[in-house]
Design an enzyme around this catalytic site. Structure first.
Site, short mmCIF file in Angstrom:
data_model
loop_
_atom_site.label_atom_id
_atom_site.label_comp_id
_atom_site.label_asym_id
_atom_site.label_seq_id
_atom_site.Cartn_x
_atom_site.Cartn_y
_atom_site.Cartn_z
N HIS A 179 79.61 -22.60 -66.05
CA HIS A 179 79.86 -24.01 -65.75
C HIS A 179 81.35 -24.29 -65.90
O HIS A 179 82.12 -23.42 -66.32
CB HIS A 179 79.01 -24.94 -66.61
CG HIS A 179 79.27 -24.90 -68.07
ND1 HIS A 179 78.99 -23.80 -68.86
CD2 HIS A 179 79.81 -25.82 -68.92
CE1 HIS A 179 79.31 -24.05 -70.11
NE2 HIS A 179 79.82 -25.28 -70.17
N HIS A 206 83.38 -26.29 -67.78
CA HIS A 206 84.13 -26.76 -68.94
C HIS A 206 85.29 -25.82 -69.27
O HIS A 206 85.19 -24.59 -69.11
CB HIS A 206 83.21 -26.91 -70.15
CG HIS A 206 82.33 -28.12 -70.07
ND1 HIS A 206 81.22 -28.31 -70.86
CD2 HIS A 206 82.39 -29.23 -69.27
CE1 HIS A 206 80.64 -29.47 -70.57
NE2 HIS A 206 81.34 -30.04 -69.61
N ASP A 262 86.68 -24.50 -71.82
CA ASP A 262 86.57 -23.37 -72.73
C ASP A 262 85.76 -22.22 -72.15
O ASP A 262 85.54 -21.20 -72.81
CB ASP A 262 85.99 -23.81 -74.08
CG ASP A 262 84.64 -24.49 -73.97
OD1 ASP A 262 84.37 -25.15 -72.95
OD2 ASP A 262 83.82 -24.37 -74.90
N HIS A 263 85.36 -22.38 -70.90
CA HIS A 263 84.66 -21.31 -70.18
C HIS A 263 85.45 -20.79 -68.98
O HIS A 263 85.12 -19.74 -68.46
CB HIS A 263 83.30 -21.81 -69.70
CG HIS A 263 82.37 -22.18 -70.81
ND1 HIS A 263 81.27 -21.42 -71.17
CD2 HIS A 263 82.39 -23.22 -71.68
CE1 HIS A 263 80.66 -21.99 -72.20
NE2 HIS A 263 81.31 -23.09 -72.52
N HIS A 293 73.14 -29.35 -69.56
CA HIS A 293 74.43 -29.51 -70.22
C HIS A 293 75.45 -30.07 -69.23
O HIS A 293 76.18 -31.02 -69.51
CB HIS A 293 74.87 -28.15 -70.75
CG HIS A 293 76.18 -28.14 -71.47
ND1 HIS A 293 76.38 -28.80 -72.66
CD2 HIS A 293 77.36 -27.53 -71.17
CE1 HIS A 293 77.62 -28.60 -73.06
NE2 HIS A 293 78.24 -27.84 -72.17
N ASP A 315 75.97 -22.55 -71.97
CA ASP A 315 75.74 -23.58 -72.98
C ASP A 315 74.41 -24.31 -72.81
O ASP A 315 74.23 -25.39 -73.36
CB ASP A 315 76.86 -24.63 -72.93
CG ASP A 315 78.16 -24.14 -73.54
OD1 ASP A 315 78.21 -22.98 -74.00
OD2 ASP A 315 79.14 -24.91 -73.54
N HIS A 327 78.60 -19.77 -77.64
CA HIS A 327 79.18 -20.35 -78.86
C HIS A 327 78.50 -19.81 -80.10
O HIS A 327 77.28 -19.58 -80.11
CB HIS A 327 79.04 -21.88 -78.84
CG HIS A 327 79.95 -22.57 -77.88
ND1 HIS A 327 81.25 -22.86 -78.18
CD2 HIS A 327 79.73 -23.02 -76.63
CE1 HIS A 327 81.81 -23.47 -77.14
NE2 HIS A 327 80.90 -23.58 -76.19
#
Length: 254
Positions: free
Chosen positions: A53, A55, A57-58, A111, A128, A166
């Site tokens: 996805h 975001h 941090d990905h 998410h 996530d 995570h």
């Protein structure tokens, strides 16, 4: 023989790597430098990147990875938000031949609306949407979408390895114990995972069998979860979707 590696980055993220000793795939590279260092150290060539996805941090490591390797193949959801990062858009039913395996793409909105996961037995790269003893927040999706996505993943073989992105396990387990304090499997898992973290080790991957025994978000039809959520909500909840929605709200403020 393929080797699975969880490479810690940022505060609590992992980049997952799967390699055969010469070629590797990486999942959700939120940073480039730790991945590039690992690849160089172990003499690996990056064959492809898989994104679950959008975001930061990905995906934030992707531009530097593509700069270092201009021909790099990057798979990700076929949505406009991925246009600058992805070279090969994917959707429900896409099949990716990588490292001698065929990875299936499952759309799992919850998410985020564009969330996908990648599955090739025994590995499930879940991003996530499903965590060890937990699930992702509903930033864009609905409880109905979350239920449908979780049910799809729970239906995979019990021995499937859950590779989420995570290290939230201990925090999730503290919440799970508030929901099911008498769950012996959960108590034992929490004690084991606390020892792992104290030793600087990852708690991941887990198995879907273990999640089914200890993850409250996969146990919304269990009487123990229904009772706890109903007490917290101040109303009798027996419908599994209502239980899941209330459980997610409870976790958001826990």
């Amino acid at each position: 023989m393929l080797t699975l590696v969880s490479l810690p980055i940022l505060t609590d993220n992992y980049i997952w790597l799967l390699h055969d000793g010469s070629s590797a795939i990486a999942v959700d590279p939120g940073e480039a430098e730790p991945l590039l260092h690992y690849l160089q150290l172990h003499g690996l060539r990056l064959q492809a990147v898989l994104c679950t996805h959008h975001h930061y941090d990905h995906v934030d490591g992707i531009p530097a990875l593509r700069h270092a390797q201009p021909d790099l193949t990057v798979y990700g959801p076929a949505t406009p938000r991925f246009a600058d990062w992805v070279t090969h858009p994917v959707a429900e039913g896409s099949q990716l031949p990588l490292l001698g395996q065929t990875f299936q793409v499952l759309e799992t909105p919850a998410h985020t609306l564009d969330h996908v996961v990648y599955y090739a037995a025994p590995w499930l790269f879940a991003g996530d949407v499903l965590f060890a003893c937990g699930c992702g927040r509903l930033f864009e999706g609905t409880p109905t979408q979350l239920q449908q996505s979780l049910q799809r993943l729970a239906a995979l073989p019990a021995e499937t390895l859950l590779c989420c992105t995570h290290e939230y396990t201990l925090s999730n387990q503290r919440f799970a114990l508030a929901v099911e304090p008498d769950n012996l499997a959960l108590q034992q898992r929490h004690a084991r995972d606390a020892q792992r973290r104290a030793a600087g080790l990852s708690t991941l991957p887990s198995t879907l069998a273990e999640e089914g025994q200890t993850n409250p978000f996969l146990r919304c039809e269990q009487a123990s979860v229904e009772r706890a959520v109903s007490q917290q909500a101040g109303a009798v909840l027996t419908d599994s979707l209502a239980v899941l929605a209330a459980l997610r709200r409870w976790k958001d403020v826990f």
